[in-house]
Design an enzyme around this catalytic site. Structure first.
Site, PDB file in Angstrom:
ATOM      1  N   HIS A  48       0.862  -1.056   0.136  1.00  0.00           N
ATOM      2  CA  HIS A  48       0.051   0.061  -0.072  1.00  0.00           C
ATOM      3  C   HIS A  48       0.853   1.317   0.086  1.00  0.00           C
ATOM      4  O   HIS A  48       1.586   1.660   0.941  1.00  0.00           O
ATOM      5  CB  HIS A  48      -1.097   0.145   1.226  1.00  0.00           C
ATOM      6  CG  HIS A  48      -2.091   1.391   1.315  1.00  0.00           C
ATOM      7  ND1 HIS A  48      -3.285   0.939   1.012  1.00  0.00           N
ATOM      8  CD2 HIS A  48      -1.761   2.423   1.277  1.00  0.00           C
ATOM      9  CE1 HIS A  48      -3.926   1.962   0.871  1.00  0.00           C
ATOM     10  NE2 HIS A  48      -3.230   3.107   1.079  1.00  0.00           N
ATOM     11  N   HIS A  50       1.565   5.237  -2.117  1.00  0.00           N
ATOM     12  CA  HIS A  50       1.048   6.404  -2.883  1.00  0.00           C
ATOM     13  C   HIS A  50       2.254   7.023  -3.629  1.00  0.00           C
ATOM     14  O   HIS A  50       2.772   7.946  -3.045  1.00  0.00           O
ATOM     15  CB  HIS A  50       0.407   7.363  -2.093  1.00  0.00           C
ATOM     16  CG  HIS A  50      -1.051   7.061  -1.644  1.00  0.00           C
ATOM     17  ND1 HIS A  50      -2.279   7.140  -2.200  1.00  0.00           N
ATOM     18  CD2 HIS A  50      -1.184   6.346  -0.311  1.00  0.00           C
ATOM     19  CE1 HIS A  50      -3.069   6.598  -1.606  1.00  0.00           C
ATOM     20  NE2 HIS A  50      -2.690   5.999  -0.431  1.00  0.00           N
ATOM     21  N   GLN A 143      -9.359   9.412  -5.336  1.00  0.00           N
ATOM     22  CA  GLN A 143      -9.049   9.922  -3.957  1.00  0.00           C
ATOM     23  C   GLN A 143     -10.272  11.016  -3.542  1.00  0.00           C
ATOM     24  O   GLN A 143     -10.730  10.930  -2.442  1.00  0.00           O
ATOM     25  CB  GLN A 143      -7.949  10.804  -4.416  1.00  0.00           C
ATOM     26  CG  GLN A 143      -7.569  11.708  -2.969  1.00  0.00           C
ATOM     27  CD  GLN A 143      -6.019  11.220  -2.568  1.00  0.00           C
ATOM     28  OE1 GLN A 143      -5.170  10.933  -3.579  1.00  0.00           O
ATOM     29  NE2 GLN A 143      -5.813  11.266  -1.298  1.00  0.00           N
ATOM     30  N   HIS A 201      -9.432   1.777  -0.267  1.00  0.00           N
ATOM     31  CA  HIS A 201      -9.232   2.553   1.070  1.00  0.00           C
ATOM     32  C   HIS A 201     -10.584   2.188   1.884  1.00  0.00           C
ATOM     33  O   HIS A 201     -11.735   2.740   1.285  1.00  0.00           O
ATOM     34  CB  HIS A 201      -8.815   4.146   0.701  1.00  0.00           C
ATOM     35  CG  HIS A 201      -7.487   4.304   0.597  1.00  0.00           C
ATOM     36  ND1 HIS A 201      -7.045   4.037  -0.850  1.00  0.00           N
ATOM     37  CD2 HIS A 201      -6.695   5.095   1.110  1.00  0.00           C
ATOM     38  CE1 HIS A 201      -5.781   4.375  -0.764  1.00  0.00           C
ATOM     39  NE2 HIS A 201      -5.290   4.887   0.292  1.00  0.00           N
ATOM     40  N   GLU A 204     -11.162   4.299   6.618  1.00  0.00           N
ATOM     41  CA  GLU A 204     -10.187   4.884   7.062  1.00  0.00           C
ATOM     42  C   GLU A 204     -10.634   6.312   8.235  1.00  0.00           C
ATOM     43  O   GLU A 204     -10.750   7.206   7.722  1.00  0.00           O
ATOM     44  CB  GLU A 204      -9.136   5.580   6.240  1.00  0.00           C
ATOM     45  CG  GLU A 204      -7.980   5.963   6.762  1.00  0.00           C
ATOM     46  CD  GLU A 204      -6.809   6.641   5.644  1.00  0.00           C
ATOM     47  OE1 GLU A 204      -7.173   6.584   4.669  1.00  0.00           O
ATOM     48  OE2 GLU A 204      -5.685   7.080   6.124  1.00  0.00           O
ATOM     49  N   ASP A 300       2.594   3.376   2.872  1.00  0.00           N
ATOM     50  CA  ASP A 300       1.385   4.534   2.817  1.00  0.00           C
ATOM     51  C   ASP A 300       2.223   5.695   2.277  1.00  0.00           C
ATOM     52  O   ASP A 300       1.727   5.994   1.051  1.00  0.00           O
ATOM     53  CB  ASP A 300       0.576   4.788   3.896  1.00  0.00           C
ATOM     54  CG  ASP A 300      -0.870   5.250   3.498  1.00  0.00           C
ATOM     55  OD1 ASP A 300      -1.182   5.365   2.239  1.00  0.00           O
ATOM     56  OD2 ASP A 300      -1.781   5.399   4.660  1.00  0.00           O
ATOM     57  N   TRP A 306       1.175  14.263   3.886  1.00  0.00           N
ATOM     58  CA  TRP A 306       0.652  13.699   4.848  1.00  0.00           C
ATOM     59  C   TRP A 306       1.552  13.331   5.895  1.00  0.00           C
ATOM     60  O   TRP A 306       1.283  13.124   6.880  1.00  0.00           O
ATOM     61  CB  TRP A 306      -0.329  12.628   4.551  1.00  0.00           C
ATOM     62  CG  TRP A 306      -1.685  12.912   3.683  1.00  0.00           C
ATOM     63  CD1 TRP A 306      -2.630  13.518   4.258  1.00  0.00           C
ATOM     64  CD2 TRP A 306      -1.659  12.951   2.239  1.00  0.00           C
ATOM     65  NE1 TRP A 306      -3.548  13.797   3.019  1.00  0.00           N
ATOM     66  CE2 TRP A 306      -2.885  13.517   1.891  1.00  0.00           C
ATOM     67  CE3 TRP A 306      -0.751  12.595   1.289  1.00  0.00           C
ATOM     68  CZ2 TRP A 306      -3.377  13.623   0.607  1.00  0.00           C
ATOM     69  CZ3 TRP A 306      -1.249  12.870  -0.183  1.00  0.00           C
ATOM     70  CH2 TRP A 306      -2.679  13.384  -0.253  1.00  0.00           C
TER      71      TRP A 306
END
Ligand SMILES: [Zn+2]
Length: 416
Positions: A48, A50, A143, A201, A204, A300, A306
């Site tokens: 997982h 991005h 997203q 996802h 979450e 992630d 983030w």
């Protein structure tokens, strides 16, 4: 090896593992690597990630608060400024980091809510360029919400048409619970039609009533997608009612739904609305595993809007997962090593993966004696090999100390 085998020789030929056994004869002219006392592991796998956002830290500015909300705002500011060249350059740089850390397969989500599909094009290009070194699997990720964003479904289909591998989703981000459930239905049917895998996802959130994993499991059963569907994050499960979870886990097991926790991100982003006691927010990893569900750990984020930290080191991910889930028994610590290697490979469907005869000669030699020591030390990757070729080397870690009154050799302090 991480599964407990010791004293074995591996013979590699034509990029494959040709034989495994004790005292194998050395073929004429073969190169011999002495790995005695060291851990030989199949490569790390990140299930997982991005990659469209990675290494964008500081662009256009740094997330000052470190919160999810400022991160989302920042990503919104960054998106219009993205160029394909910069996306490709950052992704390739991250792949270099990954290879150096023995991370040779990554499943990355790619945002499809931009009508230009800039990130999709960029990562398809990267996937192709990096193929000799690293397996990149792409997930079409709406997203901003599949039903919440007018062009998301059409863009997602276009992304799949162009070669994106997996159907993604984000049901908890749709406007209502009903829309969330509807998005799961649409996306699972799309995956069934096209014979693709699903990785959403899912939940979450710290909201115990966020139960999209139940809907995802239901459609997996209904459409016969057994073993091809993954729920990522599943953080609401941390806060769910125990009785409800006792009903949910056997259903997930029956549908062979895989689960991914992202320990570094879950422990920093969840529980933010709590005062004290403050929830950890990571999903119920040991309970999922005990129920017979395949669980992987993902990285992630690395240096993106983030998360300002990270380095592509899956041992750091396993280390955090172990602590957050309190998985400190001997077998549980080994299970955390599996969560960044074999379990992730299984959910991604990497069929030439593993230290078995006939599989690809892909492995990492670690400066550690066993998986627990590897996690404890975030061990040095002495050698990274793919298809029988050495891709990266690192000298064994040691410190040169000069401490008056102490014995000259302090190797035991550093390693043991
Ligand atoms: Zn994610």
């Amino acid at each position: 090896m991480p599964d407990g085998r010791t004293g074995q020789d591996l013979r590699i030929a034509s990029g494959r593992i040709e034989a495994i056994g004790t005292q194998l004869p050395v073929p004429e002219g073969a190169q011999v690597i002495d790995a005695r006392g060291l851990l030989l592991s199949p490569p790390f796998v990140d299930a997982h990630f991005h990659m469209d956002a990675t290494l964008s830290h500081g662009l256009p500015r740094i997330n000052q608060s470190g919160t999810l909300l400022e991160g989302i705002a920042l990503w919104g500011e960054l998106k219009p400024l993205l160029t394909q060249e910069a996306l490709v350059e950052r992704a390739l740089q991250y792949c270099d980091w990954a290879v150096a850390k023995g991370l040779l397969a990554i499943r990355t989500h790619v945002d499809v809510c931009d009508d230009r599909l800039l990130a999709v094009e960029a990562l398809l290009h990267v996937k192709d360029r990096i193929k000799p070194y690293l397996d990149l699997q792409l997930v079409a990720f709406p997203q901003d919400g599949l039903l919440r964003t007018p062009s998301a479904l059409a863009n997602l289909k276009r992304a799949l048409d162009r070669g994106v591998d997996v159907v993604g989703g984000i049901p908890h981000f749709e406007l209502t619970m009903e829309d969330g459930a509807e998005s799961v239905r649409i996306l699972c049917e799309l995956a069934a039609e096209r014979g693709l895998r699903v990785d959403m996802h899912c939940d979450e959130s710290d909201d115990p009533m966020s139960r999209h994993i139940e809907t995802l499991t239901f459609h997996t059963q209904r459409l016969g997608l057994h073993g091809r569907v993954t729920g990522s994050h599943l953080t609401s499960m941390h806060s769910m009612d125990n009785y409800y979870v006792s009903k949910l886990l056997p259903l997930m097991r029956e549908a062979q739904v895989h689960a991914i926790a992202n320990p570094l991100i879950n422990i920093t982003l969840q529980g933010r609305h709590d005062t004290y006691p403050k929830r950890r927010g990571m999903t119920r990893v040991p309970e999922l595993m005990a129920a017979g569900i395949n669980v992987a750990f993902g990285h992630d984020c690395v240096m993106d809007p983030w998360y300002s930290l990270g380095s592509g080191d899956m041992l750091e991910v396993a280390h955090m997962g172990l602590h957050v889930a309190q998985m400190t028994s001997q077998s549980q610590m080994r299970a955390c090593f599996d969560a960044v290697t074999v379990n992730s490979a299984r959910l991604m469907g990497l069929d030439t993966y593993g230290l078995e005869v006939g599989k690809s000669a892909d492995f990492v030699l670690l400066q550690a004696r066993d998986p627990v020591e590897a996690i404890r030390l975030r061990a040095t990757r002495l050698l990274v090999v793919r298809r029988g070729q050495v891709l990266a080397r690192c000298a064994p870690g040691e410190a040169a100390l000069s401490m008056p009154g102490r014995p000259a050799s302090v190797d035991w302090m550093i390693r043991h």
